[in-house]
Design a protein around this motif. Structure first.
Motif, short mmCIF file in Angstrom:
data_model
loop_
_atom_site.label_atom_id
_atom_site.label_comp_id
_atom_site.label_asym_id
_atom_site.label_seq_id
_atom_site.Cartn_x
_atom_site.Cartn_y
_atom_site.Cartn_z
N VAL A 151 51.24 -54.47 11.47
CA VAL A 151 51.99 -55.45 10.69
C VAL A 151 51.42 -56.85 10.88
CG1 VAL A 151 53.73 -55.93 12.48
CG2 VAL A 151 54.32 -56.21 10.07
N ALA A 152 50.82 -57.12 12.06
CA ALA A 152 50.19 -58.42 12.28
C ALA A 152 48.99 -58.59 11.35
CB ALA A 152 49.76 -58.55 13.74
N LEU A 153 48.19 -57.54 11.22
CA LEU A 153 47.04 -57.62 10.32
C LEU A 153 47.48 -57.76 8.87
CD1 LEU A 153 44.01 -57.43 9.77
CD2 LEU A 153 44.22 -54.94 9.79
N LEU A 154 48.51 -57.00 8.47
CA LEU A 154 49.01 -57.10 7.10
C LEU A 154 49.53 -58.50 6.80
CD1 LEU A 154 50.96 -53.70 6.86
CD2 LEU A 154 48.77 -54.27 5.78
N THR A 155 50.21 -59.09 7.78
CA THR A 155 50.74 -60.45 7.60
C THR A 155 49.60 -61.44 7.45
OG1 THR A 155 52.70 -59.89 8.91
CG2 THR A 155 52.20 -62.22 8.61
N LYS A 156 48.56 -61.31 8.27
CA LYS A 156 47.42 -62.22 8.17
C LYS A 156 46.69 -62.06 6.85
CE LYS A 156 46.73 -62.31 13.18
NZ LYS A 156 45.89 -61.86 14.30
N LEU A 157 46.55 -60.83 6.38
CA LEU A 157 45.87 -60.60 5.11
C LEU A 157 46.61 -61.25 3.95
CD1 LEU A 157 44.75 -56.86 5.47
CD2 LEU A 157 43.29 -58.90 5.51
N ARG A 158 47.94 -61.29 4.05
CA ARG A 158 48.74 -61.88 2.98
C ARG A 158 48.63 -63.39 2.92
NH1 ARG A 158 54.73 -59.28 2.15
NH2 ARG A 158 54.10 -57.31 1.18
N SER A 159 48.22 -64.02 4.02
CA SER A 159 48.20 -65.49 4.06
C SER A 159 46.88 -66.03 4.59
CB SER A 159 49.36 -65.99 4.94
OG SER A 159 49.27 -65.46 6.24
N ARG A 160 45.82 -65.24 4.48
CA ARG A 160 44.53 -65.67 4.98
C ARG A 160 43.66 -66.13 3.81
NH1 ARG A 160 41.49 -61.52 8.78
NH2 ARG A 160 41.45 -60.32 6.83
N PRO A 161 43.02 -67.30 3.91
CA PRO A 161 42.21 -67.81 2.80
C PRO A 161 40.92 -67.01 2.62
CG PRO A 161 41.98 -69.23 4.71
CD PRO A 161 43.05 -68.23 5.05
N HIS A 162 40.23 -67.30 1.55
CA HIS A 162 38.97 -66.61 1.22
C HIS A 162 37.97 -66.76 2.37
CE1 HIS A 162 35.20 -65.70 -0.94
NE2 HIS A 162 35.99 -64.98 -1.73
N GLN A 163 37.18 -65.72 2.59
CA GLN A 163 36.27 -65.68 3.74
C GLN A 163 35.28 -66.84 3.75
OE1 GLN A 163 34.05 -62.05 3.51
NE2 GLN A 163 33.40 -62.37 1.39
N HIS A 164 34.88 -67.36 2.60
CA HIS A 164 33.95 -68.48 2.57
C HIS A 164 34.58 -69.77 3.08
CE1 HIS A 164 30.79 -66.22 0.72
NE2 HIS A 164 31.49 -65.96 -0.37
N LEU A 165 35.91 -69.81 3.10
CA LEU A 165 36.59 -71.03 3.52
C LEU A 165 37.05 -70.98 4.98
CD1 LEU A 165 38.82 -71.63 0.38
CD2 LEU A 165 36.78 -72.89 1.03
N ARG A 166 37.10 -69.80 5.57
CA ARG A 166 37.64 -69.69 6.91
C ARG A 166 36.59 -69.39 7.97
NH1 ARG A 166 38.25 -64.02 7.56
NH2 ARG A 166 38.36 -62.95 5.55
N GLY A 167 35.30 -69.52 7.66
CA GLY A 167 34.28 -69.27 8.65
C GLY A 167 34.33 -70.29 9.77
#
Length: 472
Positions: free
Chosen positions: A40-56
């Motif tokens: 559920v922690a991973l699912l929660t992060k996926l729902r509110s995590r920005p695009h990979q190019h922006l979070r490097g």
């Protein structure tokens, strides 16, 4: 009374049996110490995590939220290739703007507020008071009262309300086996029971039943059924088309304080009772098995409220042991354990024993436990934050210490404490799309918290302080 917001930043607010320890790094599993290590922690992060190019981030650097400016620049530069924000991008931006400014007054009555909820689309807000009033406010029209309902055959208080999915009908319950239905979509503003409008009574009483009251009532997603939890330790399902109770389940060994449908299918029902248990009921196999699909153990005292994440898998519960717990029904057991505590204590007028606050259930099946708030005097409610604007990354709850608490679901940190009221906050509701939260209290006041709030100075009616006894 000050209307300043108050913050807490204490990761110890969350106890997780699967917590991971370690210093912060760019690895997902080590983003925060004592964070929830579960799917559920991973699912929660996926729902509110920005695009990979922006979070490097660089190796060894602390992962921080991507700034709104960087998110907007990335959208304009078309980092995602779609030319717009994804739902996760939008959640990452919106979830940072918590509704903690204010409060602004919505209404003040001379009666304790027991229930208050936004409609699914956020256009309306429903509040129910012990004195028998239910008010439906039009949020988009400056919180004007669209319908003022004076209830019928009220016993003690309005225990729950539920707005139908199409927002045409409102169901309300009290300590009676009768649930009433009001036409919420009619043009009548003043709805006096069976005087200006008919309040149809739905009888949940089955032959040979003893008299009982209803603590919790909810519409199904298709609007064809009502599910109710009652003081006769049962769950009742009412078929609105057949106009009769279609199913009665002897669900718990004590009061059923809370029920809800697990997802939009309506097959699964979650319940919580004063026997300290959360239970899962699968209606597809109940007729043949006649028992719960599973039991979730972990609370040391009765359950006051349950909220489903909406996926048929995860739920949270508030308990009289002064905790909120997160559950995965895949960890449920097939049978009950003996009751762990049998202390001479009543949450309605006694403080929770100090030594009991550190107690743990030896067979605790919960994923995480959140503590700091207070669940006393009445059936305090808790919820997941909205999926659209936050990705359900927070949970929030009322509290008998007159506050609203907001916790980070994954880390367990208390990210905000909203303090204003002069009485227990039994219910609160986060707008499904806007950064707005409304709290309702036994002081009779309904107030809203926002970010960033409008330009006006918060306007508040000073709550009247009164002595009262309440039991539900």
């Amino acid at each position: 009374m000050s209307y300043r917001r108050r913050f807490g930043k204490d990761n110890s607010a969350c106890d997780s049996g699967n917590a991971v320890e370690g210093s912060a790094s760019s690895e997902e599993a080590n983003e925060a110490s004592k964070s929830l290590d579960h799917e559920v922690a991973l699912l929660t992060k996926l729902r509110s995590r920005p695009h990979q190019h922006l979070r490097g981030v660089l190796p060894g650097k602390l992962r921080l939220p991507v700034s709104t400016l960087k998110m907007l620049m990335g959208r304009e530069s078309n980092y995602s290739g779609r030319g717009r924000f994804s739902s996760a991008d939008a959640c990452h931006v919106l979830s940072r703007y918590l509704p903690i400014n204010g409060p602004w007054g919505v209404d003040q009555l001379n009666s304790p507020a027991y229930v208050s909820q936004f409609s699914n689309d956020g256009l309306f807000f429903v509040a129910g008071f012990q004195g028998g009033h239910i008010r439906i406010y039009n949020v988009e029209k400056g919180w004007t009262v669209q319908k003022d309902i004076l209830t019928k055959s009220l016993r003690w208080t309005i225990t729950d309300t539920s707005l139908s999915p199409d927002q045409r009908f409102l169901a309300y319950a009290s300590m009676s086996p009768i649930v009433h239905i009001v036409n919420a979509g009619s043009s009548t503003t003043e709805s006096l029971a069976n005087i200006t409008e008919i309040h149809e009574g739905l009888d949940f009483f089955v032959d040979y039943d003893e008299e009982f009251g209803i603590f919790s009532v909810k519409f199904s997603t298709d609007g064809r059924e009502l599910v109710a939890g009652s003081s006769d330790a049962s769950i009742h399902v009412y078929d609105l088309q057949a106009n009769k109770v279609s199913l009665k389940i002897p669900a718990h060994t004590s009061d059923v304080n809370t029920v809800c449908f697990a997802d939009e299918t309506g097959h699964l029902i979650f319940s919580g009772g004063d026997d300290n248990l959360c239970k899962v009921w699968d209606r597809r196999c109940f007729i043949t098995k006649g028992k719960a699909a599973g039991v979730l153990m972990g609370h040391l005292e009765g359950i006051t409220f349950i909220d489903s994440r909406g996926d048929g898998r995860y739920l949270i519960s508030n308990g009289k042991d002064q905790t909120t717990k997160l559950w995965d029904i895949r960890k449920m057991s097939s049978r009950n354990s003996p009751r762990i505590t049998d202390r001479d204590w009543d949450y309605r007028w006694m403080e929770y024993p100090a030594h009991a606050r550190t107690s743990r259930h030896p067979l605790d099946q919960s994923l995480a436990t959140y503590r700091d708030h207070s669940v006393l005097r009445t059936l305090i409610r808790c919820y997941f934050s909205p999926a659209y604007s936050t990705g359900q990354k927070y949970i929030y709850t009322g509290s008998s210490d007159h506050s609203v608490y907001i916790y980070d679901l994954v880390t367990g940190a208390q990210v905000a404490k909203l303090f204003h009221h002069d009485g227990p906050v039994r219910d609160c509701s986060w707008h499904p799309t806007y950064p707005m939260l409304v709290s309702s209290s036994w002081d009779g006041s309904i107030v809203r918290w926002e970010f960033p709030g409008d330009d006006q100075v918060p306007t508040l009616v000073k709550p009247r302080v009164r002595r009262r006894r309440a039991f539900y």
